[in-house]
Design a protein around this motif. Structure first.
Motif, short mmCIF file in Angstrom:
data_model
loop_
_atom_site.label_atom_id
_atom_site.label_comp_id
_atom_site.label_asym_id
_atom_site.label_seq_id
_atom_site.Cartn_x
_atom_site.Cartn_y
_atom_site.Cartn_z
N LEU A 103 -4.64 -3.48 -11.56
CA LEU A 103 -3.63 -2.87 -12.42
C LEU A 103 -2.70 -3.93 -13.00
CD1 LEU A 103 -2.74 0.26 -10.23
CD2 LEU A 103 -3.82 0.29 -12.50
N LYS A 104 -2.31 -4.89 -12.18
CA LYS A 104 -1.43 -5.96 -12.65
C LYS A 104 -2.12 -6.78 -13.74
CE LYS A 104 2.40 -8.39 -12.30
NZ LYS A 104 3.73 -7.82 -12.62
N LYS A 105 -3.38 -7.08 -13.54
CA LYS A 105 -4.13 -7.87 -14.52
C LYS A 105 -4.30 -7.12 -15.83
CE LYS A 105 -8.55 -10.26 -15.20
NZ LYS A 105 -9.88 -10.58 -14.58
N GLU A 106 -4.58 -5.82 -15.73
CA GLU A 106 -4.86 -5.02 -16.93
C GLU A 106 -3.59 -4.64 -17.68
OE1 GLU A 106 -7.86 -4.07 -18.24
OE2 GLU A 106 -8.83 -5.35 -16.75
N LEU A 107 -2.54 -4.28 -16.93
CA LEU A 107 -1.32 -3.76 -17.56
C LEU A 107 -0.23 -4.81 -17.71
CD1 LEU A 107 -1.17 -0.39 -15.59
CD2 LEU A 107 -2.05 -0.76 -17.91
N PHE A 131 5.38 -0.17 -15.10
CA PHE A 131 5.91 -0.33 -13.75
C PHE A 131 4.81 0.01 -12.75
CE2 PHE A 131 8.29 0.75 -9.94
CZ PHE A 131 9.33 -0.16 -9.94
N ILE A 132 4.44 -0.96 -11.91
CA ILE A 132 3.34 -0.78 -10.95
C ILE A 132 3.94 -0.46 -9.59
CG2 ILE A 132 1.39 -1.87 -9.81
CD1 ILE A 132 1.00 -3.53 -12.35
N THR A 133 3.53 0.69 -9.05
CA THR A 133 4.11 1.21 -7.81
C THR A 133 3.07 1.22 -6.71
OG1 THR A 133 5.26 2.77 -9.28
CG2 THR A 133 5.58 3.04 -6.91
N GLY A 134 3.39 0.59 -5.59
CA GLY A 134 2.60 0.78 -4.39
C GLY A 134 3.16 1.96 -3.61
N ALA A 135 2.34 2.55 -2.75
CA ALA A 135 2.79 3.72 -1.99
C ALA A 135 2.45 3.53 -0.52
CB ALA A 135 2.15 4.99 -2.52
N MET A 136 3.37 3.95 0.34
CA MET A 136 3.16 3.82 1.78
C MET A 136 4.01 4.83 2.53
SD MET A 136 5.28 0.27 2.49
CE MET A 136 4.64 0.20 4.15
N LEU A 137 3.84 4.86 3.85
CA LEU A 137 4.60 5.76 4.72
C LEU A 137 5.72 5.01 5.41
CD1 LEU A 137 1.75 7.70 6.57
CD2 LEU A 137 2.77 8.21 4.35
N SER A 138 6.79 5.72 5.74
CA SER A 138 7.81 5.18 6.63
C SER A 138 7.24 5.16 8.05
CB SER A 138 9.08 6.03 6.58
OG SER A 138 8.82 7.32 7.12
N PRO A 139 7.83 4.37 8.96
CA PRO A 139 7.28 4.30 10.32
C PRO A 139 7.18 5.65 11.03
CG PRO A 139 8.74 2.45 9.93
CD PRO A 139 8.87 3.34 8.74
#
Length: 365
Positions: free
Chosen positions: A133-137, A142-150
């Motif tokens: 995504l970073k290479k293409e856009l 705005f590139i967003t990663g997603a994750m969980l809280s502990p």
């Protein structure tokens, strides 16, 4: 502002409480994803374990739905858990589900090895999709990663009811588990940051009265999530804290000092009892009931991201979508606001509904 911004500039300015050329429009996970997959002539299982598939689907979704960000991974919420040993049921056209937990008790906390994050092929897939995504856009979006809280992650490696019981009976062991999971989260965040995310969207939906008392949330959620957020921000990356619970502890969420709070529902009756105001009367024209109104959350000085109700989709009522957009845009603060849904738009949402959503938004710019 008269000069047109890029999507990334627009998003960043909103997060920093600065002027924007128009209200940013945010996208969560893989909303209305079935329409994207149909256009790709692919199934969820075709693309879910493919970095190229994830990236291609996100780029196409943005072309179809016109939002200002992209996001990886998608909303199954099991990426880190899978890396740490949770077994999954893989579905062809919907998100995976849990087939088995690696832990039967918090007493087994030492079976969690944070370094499994660095060894996981699933994590590699997600991280590589960010790189594509970073290479293409580049810096356009705005590139967003997603994750969980502990604490959220804890409920994906240990069955939730067992976790809740042991938060009362085995506090020390739960804290040991959360310390390991916090390190796991930090290692995952580092991988996302290395690949070039602009921000990380953190699911923190267990910070809610639906599950815990405020004291329990303060003990088991607050210190670990705060450590994670601080680590991400210390690396120059924005944090968007997502909590779509109906009775979320918004004040505690704000005390984590994320760069944005993405919220969905709220309890207007509780608001009225606490502050002696009748929200539905004040904002009757906007129709903000039954959610927390924006005016209350503004006082925290944090960018707000919301608050279109995702339940208005897949209900055969295009007028409800129009009403939600109108309500949210009417109540929104002038600075520090990103229009989005409060949670993921259902995968099966029709193209017609998504076109209605964008038409309702863009006609008010």
């Amino acid at each position: 502002m008269s000069e047109e911004m890029t999507s990334r500039e627009r998003f960043v300015n909103a997060l920093e409480m600065k002027d924007v050329d128009r209200m940013p429009y945010g996208y969560l996970w893989f909303g209305a994803g079935n329409g994207v997959l149909e256009r790709m002539n692919a199934s969820m299982s075709d693309v879910y374990y493919s970095a190229e598939g994830i990236a291609r689907a996100q780029i196409l979704a943005r072309q179809m739905y016109h939002h200002d960000n992209v996001m990886s991974p998608w909303g199954c919420l099991l990426v880190e858990a899978e890396a740490l040993g949770t077994r999954l049921n893989i579905k062809d056209n919907r998100y995976p589900t849990i087939a088995g937990y690696p832990l039967s008790s918090a007493n087994e906390y030492d079976q969690i090895d944070p370094l499994d994050i660095e060894r996981s092929h699933r994590i590699d897939t997600v991280v590589n999709s960010i790189g594509i995504l970073k290479k293409e856009l580049k810096d356009e979006v705005f590139i967003t990663g997603a994750m969980l809280s502990p604490l959220m992650l804890a409920s994906q490696v240990l069955e939730a009811s067992s976790l809740c019981i042991e938060m009362l009976s085995e506090k020390e062991k739960v804290h040991e588990l959360l310390e390991r999971l916090t390190q796991s989260c930090i290692l995952y965040a580092d991988r996302l940051i290395e690949e070039g995310v602009d921000g990380i969207f953190v699911e923190n939906g267990e910070n809610t009265a639906d599950l815990f008392s405020p004291d329990m949330a303060e003990e088991f959620m607050l210190p670990y999530t705060k450590q994670l957020y601080a680590h991400i921000q210390d690396n120059g990356i924005y944090v968007i804290s997502h909590n779509c619970a109906e009775h979320a502890f918004h004040e505690m969420e704000a005390s984590l000092r994320p760069d944005a709070l993405n919220f969905a529902f709220g309890d207007v009756n509780t608001l009225g009892k606490k502050y002696g105001i009748e929200c539905t009367k004040i904002h009757k024209k906007a129709g903000c009931s039954p959610r927390y109104c924006f005016k209350e959350l503004e006082e925290h000085g944090i960018c707000l991201m919301g608050n279109i109700n995702p339940n208005v989709f897949c209900r055969d009522s295009l007028d409800d979508i129009e009403h939600e957009v109108k309500s949210c845009m009417y109540c929104a603060p002038e600075k520090g606001f990103i229009l989005s849904t409060g949670c993921e738009i259902p995968l099966s949402t029709s193209i017609e509904e998504m076109e209605t959503l964008w038409r309702s938004i863009s006609s008010r710019f």
